[in-house]
Design a protein around this motif. Sequence first.
Motif, mmCIF file in Angstrom:
data_model
loop_
_atom_site.group_PDB
_atom_site.id
_atom_site.type_symbol
_atom_site.label_atom_id
_atom_site.label_comp_id
_atom_site.label_asym_id
_atom_site.label_seq_id
_atom_site.Cartn_x
_atom_site.Cartn_y
_atom_site.Cartn_z
ATOM 1 N N MET A 1 -2.891 6.837 17.780
ATOM 2 C CA MET A 1 -3.797 5.709 18.257
ATOM 3 C C MET A 1 -5.082 6.394 18.650
ATOM 4 S SD MET A 1 -4.146 2.468 19.236
ATOM 5 C CE MET A 1 -2.369 2.025 19.128
ATOM 6 N N ASP A 2 -6.063 5.596 18.301
ATOM 7 C CA ASP A 2 -7.564 5.829 18.706
ATOM 8 C C ASP A 2 -7.926 5.136 20.036
ATOM 9 O OD1 ASP A 2 -10.216 6.597 18.973
ATOM 10 O OD2 ASP A 2 -10.863 5.805 16.837
ATOM 11 N N ALA A 3 -8.188 5.960 20.893
ATOM 12 C CA ALA A 3 -8.364 4.963 22.216
ATOM 13 C C ALA A 3 -9.729 3.884 21.936
ATOM 14 C CB ALA A 3 -8.769 5.684 23.308
ATOM 15 N N ASP A 4 -10.890 4.434 21.256
ATOM 16 C CA ASP A 4 -12.049 3.521 20.823
ATOM 17 C C ASP A 4 -11.461 2.304 20.197
ATOM 18 O OD1 ASP A 4 -13.579 5.033 22.689
ATOM 19 O OD2 ASP A 4 -13.959 6.582 21.050
ATOM 20 N N ALA A 5 -10.401 2.344 19.515
ATOM 21 C CA ALA A 5 -10.008 1.286 18.499
ATOM 22 C C ALA A 5 -9.227 0.210 19.073
ATOM 23 C CB ALA A 5 -9.726 1.921 17.289
ATOM 24 N N LEU A 6 -8.560 0.407 20.265
ATOM 25 C CA LEU A 6 -7.755 -0.360 20.722
ATOM 26 C C LEU A 6 -8.373 -1.340 21.813
ATOM 27 C CD1 LEU A 6 -4.643 -0.902 21.547
ATOM 28 C CD2 LEU A 6 -4.895 0.759 23.268
ATOM 29 N N SER A 7 -7.994 -2.458 21.693
ATOM 30 C CA SER A 7 -8.288 -3.611 22.842
ATOM 31 C C SER A 7 -6.865 -4.325 23.424
ATOM 32 C CB SER A 7 -9.227 -4.542 22.474
ATOM 33 O OG SER A 7 -8.869 -5.340 21.318
ATOM 34 N N GLY B 1 -13.651 -1.091 10.679
ATOM 35 C CA GLY B 1 -14.133 -1.950 11.644
ATOM 36 C C GLY B 1 -13.542 -3.204 12.092
ATOM 37 N N VAL B 2 -12.695 -3.324 10.985
ATOM 38 C CA VAL B 2 -11.707 -4.947 11.015
ATOM 39 C C VAL B 2 -10.564 -4.889 11.878
ATOM 40 C CG1 VAL B 2 -10.394 -6.380 9.723
ATOM 41 C CG2 VAL B 2 -12.686 -5.301 8.620
ATOM 42 N N ALA B 3 -10.312 -5.498 13.089
ATOM 43 C CA ALA B 3 -9.549 -5.587 14.143
ATOM 44 C C ALA B 3 -8.213 -6.298 13.594
ATOM 45 C CB ALA B 3 -10.075 -6.490 15.367
ATOM 46 N N MET B 4 -6.989 -5.573 13.715
ATOM 47 C CA MET B 4 -5.683 -6.077 13.404
ATOM 48 C C MET B 4 -4.955 -6.289 14.512
ATOM 49 S SD MET B 4 -4.893 -3.212 10.268
ATOM 50 C CE MET B 4 -5.300 -1.823 11.380
ATOM 51 N N GLU B 5 -4.324 -7.382 14.504
ATOM 52 C CA GLU B 5 -3.496 -7.696 15.935
ATOM 53 C C GLU B 5 -2.029 -7.126 15.471
ATOM 54 O OE1 GLU B 5 -1.798 -11.876 16.945
ATOM 55 O OE2 GLU B 5 -3.739 -11.577 17.803
#
Length: 177
Positions: free
Chosen positions: A74-80, A141-145
């Motif tokens: 997991m990349d912390a900057d890529a998580l929301s 850069g595309v967010a995946m749920e």
Amino acid sequence: MPDLWLIDDKGRGMRASYPEDQCGYNIPDGLGEVRALTESSRTARPITLSASGLHGYTGCDLDLPLPTPGLTTMDADALSVPARSFCHYNIDGSEVSFVESARAHDIASLRGIAFLEPASECSLPASRASALTIEVRGADGVAMEKTAVVEMDGCQRVLIDGFVPTMSTPLLLSMLA
């Protein structure tokens, strides 16, 4: 929003909700007017939710989604963590049952999922699990749920489809309890 249903004279009902502005944010201005109304009667009406109704009402599925672990960390900057609630399940062997949906009190702290240590080998089965929705932004850069499944007992891992299983922490477990 309070659990408020509007019932017409034919017994048909709908759950009241806030109107939204053009950005999708709730506009709670009318709530004071609703709370000022005098209650004339109260009737308990049990309801049965279909699978789609449950998902629409709580964001939970009847079945616990079981992620397939992968090799990606997991990349912390890529998580929301856009979720405001999470789902509880009981697990009895191969039988999984939905228990309830609960509200998260501190969504920002749930970002700690990105900083968890990889899990060691473990074969203790979980009898309880919680699931929440996260968003992971890929290299493009595309967010995946994705669904993060947290084993509340047993190995106490965090499982996310495509990612290395990680070890939960007492803080995360208490936040989801």
